[in-house]
Motif scaffolding. Structure first.
Motif, PDB file in Angstrom:
ATOM      1  N   ILE A   1       3.057   6.306  -5.454  1.00  0.00           N
ATOM      2  CA  ILE A   1       2.774   6.621  -6.860  1.00  0.00           C
ATOM      3  C   ILE A   1       1.652   7.646  -6.963  1.00  0.00           C
ATOM      4  O   ILE A   1       1.760   8.645  -7.689  1.00  0.00           O
ATOM      5  N   THR A   2       0.558   7.435  -6.201  1.00  0.00           N
ATOM      6  CA  THR A   2      -0.584   8.363  -6.292  1.00  0.00           C
ATOM      7  C   THR A   2      -0.227   9.738  -5.730  1.00  0.00           C
ATOM      8  O   THR A   2      -0.706  10.762  -6.234  1.00  0.00           O
ATOM      9  N   ASN A   3       0.632   9.787  -4.683  1.00  0.00           N
ATOM     10  CA  ASN A   3       1.036  11.078  -4.115  1.00  0.00           C
ATOM     11  C   ASN A   3       1.820  11.910  -5.119  1.00  0.00           C
ATOM     12  O   ASN A   3       1.769  13.148  -5.095  1.00  0.00           O
ATOM     13  N   TYR A   4       2.557  11.229  -6.004  1.00  0.00           N
ATOM     14  CA  TYR A   4       3.311  11.950  -7.027  1.00  0.00           C
ATOM     15  C   TYR A   4       2.357  12.806  -7.863  1.00  0.00           C
ATOM     16  O   TYR A   4       2.655  13.963  -8.183  1.00  0.00           O
ATOM     17  N   TYR A   5       1.205  12.246  -8.183  1.00  0.00           N
ATOM     18  CA  TYR A   5       0.250  12.977  -9.020  1.00  0.00           C
ATOM     19  C   TYR A   5      -0.450  14.081  -8.233  1.00  0.00           C
ATOM     20  O   TYR A   5      -0.911  15.073  -8.805  1.00  0.00           O
ATOM     21  N   ILE A   6      -0.547  13.905  -6.917  1.00  0.00           N
ATOM     22  CA  ILE A   6      -1.183  14.925  -6.078  1.00  0.00           C
ATOM     23  C   ILE A   6      -0.241  16.104  -5.865  1.00  0.00           C
ATOM     24  O   ILE A   6      -0.646  17.269  -5.893  1.00  0.00           O
ATOM     25  N   GLU A   7       1.046  15.797  -5.710  1.00  0.00           N
ATOM     26  CA  GLU A   7       2.012  16.823  -5.312  1.00  0.00           C
ATOM     27  C   GLU A   7       2.646  17.540  -6.493  1.00  0.00           C
ATOM     28  O   GLU A   7       3.220  18.620  -6.323  1.00  0.00           O
ATOM     29  N   THR A   8       2.607  16.927  -7.686  1.00  0.00           N
ATOM     30  CA  THR A   8       3.280  17.554  -8.827  1.00  0.00           C
ATOM     31  C   THR A   8       2.257  17.896  -9.913  1.00  0.00           C
ATOM     32  O   THR A   8       1.330  17.143 -10.178  1.00  0.00           O
ATOM     33  N   THR A   9       2.468  19.066 -10.503  1.00  0.00           N
ATOM     34  CA  THR A   9       1.630  19.481 -11.636  1.00  0.00           C
ATOM     35  C   THR A   9       2.545  20.060 -12.709  1.00  0.00           C
ATOM     36  O   THR A   9       3.524  20.756 -12.402  1.00  0.00           O
TER      37      THR A   9
ATOM     38  N   VAL B   1       0.837  -1.208   0.000  1.00  0.00           N
ATOM     39  CA  VAL B   1       0.000   0.000   0.000  1.00  0.00           C
ATOM     40  C   VAL B   1       0.868   1.252   0.000  1.00  0.00           C
ATOM     41  O   VAL B   1       0.557   2.242  -0.684  1.00  0.00           O
ATOM     42  N   ASP B   2       1.971   1.235   0.760  1.00  0.00           N
ATOM     43  CA  ASP B   2       2.865   2.400   0.804  1.00  0.00           C
ATOM     44  C   ASP B   2       3.425   2.718  -0.584  1.00  0.00           C
ATOM     45  O   ASP B   2       3.505   3.887  -0.975  1.00  0.00           O
ATOM     46  N   HIS B   3       3.822   1.680  -1.297  1.00  0.00           N
ATOM     47  CA  HIS B   3       4.364   1.915  -2.646  1.00  0.00           C
ATOM     48  C   HIS B   3       3.284   2.474  -3.578  1.00  0.00           C
ATOM     49  O   HIS B   3       3.562   3.357  -4.394  1.00  0.00           O
ATOM     50  N   TRP B   4       2.077   1.972  -3.447  1.00  0.00           N
ATOM     51  CA  TRP B   4       1.005   2.482  -4.293  1.00  0.00           C
ATOM     52  C   TRP B   4       0.693   3.932  -3.947  1.00  0.00           C
ATOM     53  O   TRP B   4       0.487   4.765  -4.847  1.00  0.00           O
TER      54      TRP B   4
END
Length: 719
Positions: free
Chosen positions: A23-31, A17-20
Motif C-alpha cells: 500500500i505504501t509503495n503505491y504512494y511512493i511509485e505513483t503521482t 508487513v508485505d501487504h502494508w
C-alpha cells in the motif's frame, strides 16, 4: 479465513508487513494518479490485512496481543490510513478507510478503543464524517454505528471517543485495575465519565431561567451523529438515530451524567427540534394537522398534503426524542426534557400560542395537540404539564388570571369567539387528559373540589341530612320550581311523577338520608332528563344508551389503570364548617366547560361534540369528589354553586321554551338525526335541533358512565 487467502506455511507477520508495504509503495511509485481506488490493489490488500488480524486473534486468544496487531499499533498504521483517507488519494480512499475501520472494530474481539493508537485515529476519522456534500454518508453512518456499539459493550471507552472540551472528567470503575490498561491514556481535555463523589457538580440548567450551557463548536462524535440525522437518505438518518440510542442507553449512571452534563447532546437535540418546528409552514390546515397519524421514528409514513414533508420531519424527530427519553437513564432523560422545555416550549411555542393572530393561534394549538399525542416519556410529560398548567396546588380564585398566564389563556381559548380555536383547544385538553399524570386532573379540577365546598354544610360537620341549615340549599332549584315548563315535562313512565322534579330538594334529602345515592337512580336521572318529545333514539335502531356502555367501560378501565400510584381516596371527604361554601369556585376549566354546555342549543354541532367529549372524559375518572360533582344529581348544592346536572337542568328548561314555538318539533328532530346519518337533507332550526340530539346522546353517555363505575356492574359491562 486466512487459509483461503495465504498459504499456511507463510509467516503471518511477514505477510502482513508485505501487504502494508504494498500500500505504501503505491504512494511512493505513483503521482497524479486519477484512477479510483477500486481500480488499484489497495482494497484487496486492506482485506488481506484484516483477515490476517482476525485469524491471528483466533490463534492467540483474547489474552495476548499478536505480532501483527503489535505491528499495526506500534507503527501507527491506523493513523496513516486516516491521513490517506483525508487526502482522498487515490479518489475514493476515504470510503475504503471507513470500511476498514468499521470491519476491524467489528471483527476484532479484544477491547481496542482504550489504546491511544486506536482511539486517536478513530477520533480523527469521526471528524472527517458529516461534512457538507459528502459522498460517503452510508459508510460514515456504519462506522459511527460500530463505534457506538463498541462503546455500548464497554462504557469505559466513552472516555476515549468524546472530544468536547467543556469538562475535565474521568471514568472511575472497579474494573480499571483488573483490566490493567497500561496502553491507555486519557487526554486532560477529554470530557469523561467520573465518580460523582470525586467531581464537583456542574452548573445546573434551569429550563425557564438560565440559558443552555455553551459548548465549543466542533465535529466530535455527537455533533457528527446529529448532522447525519439530517441526511436526505433515510437509511443514513436511521443509522444515526440508532447510534444515538446506543449512546444514551449506556447502563452506567456516570456515563449518563457525562452525556447529560459534559456534552452538548441535549442542547443539539433540542435545537434541532426548534429548527424543524420553525420550518413548518404557517399555512398548514388545522384539519390536516389533527388527522396526522402517529409517527414512528423508524417507520415514518408519507402523507400528501401541502407541508406534509415538513410535518413528517418534525414529528419523526419528536417521536425519536421521546423514544430516546424512554430508553435513557433518568438523569439524562430529565436533562433532555428540561432542555426541550427551555428551548422549544418556552423559547418558541409559548409566544406562538399567545400571539394576536387567530390563524397563528389555531395552527400552533393544533400542532401542540398533535405533539401531546406523540409524547409518552414520563420525563417529557412532566415538563409538558409544567409548561401548560404550572405547579400551583391551592384552590383557584375566580379573579386570578396572572399566576400562570398560558394556562389561563388556553382555558379561555376553549370559549374563544373563533369556534375553530375553541375546538382545537378542547382537543388539546382532551389529549392532555389521556396522559397518565396525576397533576393534570388535580391542576384542572380536583384541587377545587378537595374540600367539597360545592355541597351545603351540615351543623355536625358531616353529611347527615338531619342537620341541614335553614338556608335554602339550592337557589337554582328554587327558581326551577317556579318554572311552569317543569310541571309537565316528564311522563309517568320516565320519572314516576312530574312532581318529583318540582320537589327535587326533598328527594335529595331522602336519598342522602338513606345513605349513598342509589346507582340506578343516577342512571335513570340522566336517562329521563331529556323530555320525551325531544328524544329521537326510539326512532333509530341501535341508539339506546346501552350502546355507550362498552365504550364507557373501556375508558373506565384505562383511567383506573392510571391510578396505581396516584393515591386517590376511596370515599368522600367529610365536609367541614370551618370552610365556607360561599368560597366555592369550580375553577376556570370547569367554568368554561359548564358555560359551553349551557349554550349547547346555540353552538355548532362540532363544537358541542368536543365539549361533551371532554366532560365525558372527566366523568369517567373514579375520584369520589369528581364522581359526586359531575354524576350525582342528588347532592344539595351550596348557594351559588352549580354542578353538571344543574347546568343540564337549565338547558332543559330553555329547551322546553323553544319546543313551544317550533311546530312539528319531534318530526323535524327525527329528520335532523337522519340528516346527520346522511339519509336526509337539511331543515329549519338546524343548530338547535342538532344541539338537542347531542344533548340526548350526552345524557345517555353520562348514564352509561355512571353505570360502569359501579362495582357490581363493572364486570357485567365487559360482556
Amino acid at each position: 479465513i486466512f487459509a483461503q487467502v495465504e498459504e499456511p506455511s507463510v509467516n503471518l507477520l511477514d505477510s502482513f508487513v508485505d501487504h502494508w508495504k504494498g500500500i505504501t509503495n503505491y504512494y511512493i511509485e505513483t503521482t497524479g494518479e486519477t484512477r479510483p481506488v477500486k481500480q488499484t490493489d489497495i482494497p484487496w490488500r486492506l482485506k488481506q490485512m484484516l483477515d490476517i488480524l482476525v485469524y491471528e486473534e483466533g490463534q492467540q486468544g483474547l489474552e495476548e496481543t499478536g505480532p501483527c496487531m503489535e505491528y499495526l499499533l506500534q507503527h501507527k498504521l491506523l493513523e496513516t490510513l486516516c491521513t490517506l483517507g483525508k487526502a482522498q488519494y487515490p479518489p475514493g480512499m476515504n470510503q475504503q478507510v471507513l470500511v476498514f475501520f468499521s470491519k476491524i472494530l467489528v471483527q476484532i474481539q479484544k477491547p481496542m478503543l482504550h489504546i491511544i493508537n486506536v482511539y486517536r485515529p478513530v477520533q480523527k476519522l469521526v471528524r472527517l464524517c458529516g461534512l457538507l456534500g459528502s459522498q460517503t454518508e452510508k459508510e460514515e453512518a456504519q462506522f459511527l454505528f460500530v463505534v457506538c456499539s463498541r462503546v455500548k459493550q464497554d462504557p469505559y471507552a466513552l472516555n476515549y471517543i468524546l472530544e468536547d472540551n467543556h469538562s475535565k472528567r474521568y471514568i472511575s470503575t472497579s474494573e480499571d485495575t483488573e483490566k490493567g490498561r497500561s496502553e491507555e491514556t486519557v487526554p486532560s481535555n477529554y470530557p469523561t465519565v467520573s465518580n460523582p463523589a470525586s467531581t464537583s457538580s456542574p452548573q445546573q440548567h434551569s429550563p425557564t431561567g438560565s440559558p443552555s450551557t455553551i459548548f465549543p463548536a466542533n465535529a466530535g462524535l455527537i455533533h457528527v451523529l446529529v448532522k447525519l440525522c439530517r441526511s436526505q437518505k433515510s437509511r443514513v438518518a436511521l443509522k444515526a438515530f440508532e447510534s444515538l440510542l446506543l449512546l444514551v442507553s449506556l447502563p452506567k449512571e456516570d456515563t449518563a451524567v457525562c452525556l447529560a452534563e459534559s456534552t452538548p447532546l441535549c442542547q443539539l437535540l433540542a435545537e434541532r427540534l426548534c429548527e424543524l418546528y420553525s420550518q413548518l409552514p404557517a399555512t398548514l390546515e388545522p384539519a390536516d394537522i389533527h388527522s396526522f397519524p402517529q409517527t414512528h421514528w423508524s417507520m415514518p409514513e408519507s402523507q400528501s398534503f401541502p407541508g406534509s414533508e415538513h410535518m413528517e420531519r418534525f414529528f419523526t424527530w419528536l417521536d425519536f426524542l421521546d423514544h430516546l427519553m424512554r430508553e435513557a437513564p433518568k438523569i439524562l432523560a430529565v436533562k433532555l426534557a428540561k432542555e426541550i422545555h427551555h428551548c422549544w416550549l418556552v423559547g418558541v411555542l409559548q409566544n406562538e400560542l399567545l400571539q394576536m393572530s387567530e390563524m397563528g393561534v389555531l395552527v400552533n394549538t393544533a400542532l401542540l395537540c398533535c405533539s401531546v399525542r406523540h409524547i409518552q416519556s414520563p420525563a417529557m410529560v412532566e415538563e409538558l404539564v409544567s409548561f401548560l398548567l404550572g405547579r400551583h396546588t391551592q384552590s383557584e380564585q375566580r379573579l386570578d388570571t396572572e399566576s400562570h398566564v398560558l394556562r389561563y389563556q388556553l382555558i379561555e381559548h376553549c370559549d374563544h369567539i373563533s369556534d375553530e380555536i375553541s375546538i382545537a383547544t378542547l382537543l388539546l385538553f382532551e389529549e392532555l387528559l389521556q396522559k397518565p399524570h396525576r397533576d393534570i386532573l388535580f391542576n384542572l379540577v380536583l384541587r377545587n373540589l378537595e374540600n367539597r365546598c360545592y355541597v351545603t354544610r351540615t351543623l355536625g360537620g358531616g353529611d347527615d341530612c338531619r342537620h341541614f341549615t335553614d338556608t335554602d340549599p339550592v337557589e337554582e332549584n328554587e327558581e326551577l320550581e317556579e318554572d311552569p315548563f317543569f310541571t309537565d315535562m316528564y311522563g309517568e313512565d320516565e320519572f314516576n311523577s312530574s312532581e318529583q322534579l318540582l320537589h327535587r330538594p326533598q328527594l335529595m334529602r331522602e336519598h342522602r338520608c338513606s345513605g349513598q345515592t342509589q346507582a340506578l337512580d343516577i342512571v335513570n336521572s340522566f336517562l329521563c332528563l331529556v323530555p320525551q318529545e325531544a328524544k329521537t333514539s326510539q326512532h333509530v335502531q341501535g341508539a339506546r344508551y346501552e350502546t355507550y356502555v362498552h365504550d364507557a367501560h373501556e375508558q373506565f378501565k384505562e383511567c383506573t389503570a392510571f391510578l396505581v400510584d396516584w393515591d386517590w381516596p376511596e370515599s368522600l371527604k367529610p365536609t367541614e364548617l370551618t370552610v365556607s361554601s360561599s368560597d366555592f369556585f369550580e375553577g376556570h376549566f370547569l367554568k368554561v366547560l359548564f358555560d359551553r354546555i349551557g349554550r349547547i342549543l346555540e353552538q355548532p354541532y362540532e363544537l358541542n361534540l368536543q365539549v361533551t367529549s371532554v366532560l365525558s372524559r372527566l366523568a369517567v375518572f373514579p375520584h369520589p369528589h369528581l364522581h359526586e360533582y359531575l354524576l350525582d344529581p342528588y347532592i344539595i348544592l351550596a348557594p351559588g354553586a352549580r354542578s353538571l346536572f344543574s347546568v343540564l337542568i337549565r338547558v332543559i328548561g330553555e329547551l322546553m321554551q323553544r319546543i313551544e314555538v317550533i311546530p312539528n318539533f319531534t318530526e323535524k328532530l327525527v329528520h335532523v338525526r337522519r340528516q346527520l346519518m346522511g339519509l336526509d337533507g337539511e331543515v329549519d332550526h338546524m343548530p338547535l335541533l342538532k344541539g338537542v340530539i347531542i344533548l340526548e346522546e350526552f345524557c345517555k353517555e353520562l348514564a352509561a358512565i355512571a353505570f360502569v363505575k359501579l362495582p357490581d356492574n363493572n364486570k357485567l359491562a365487559e360482556h
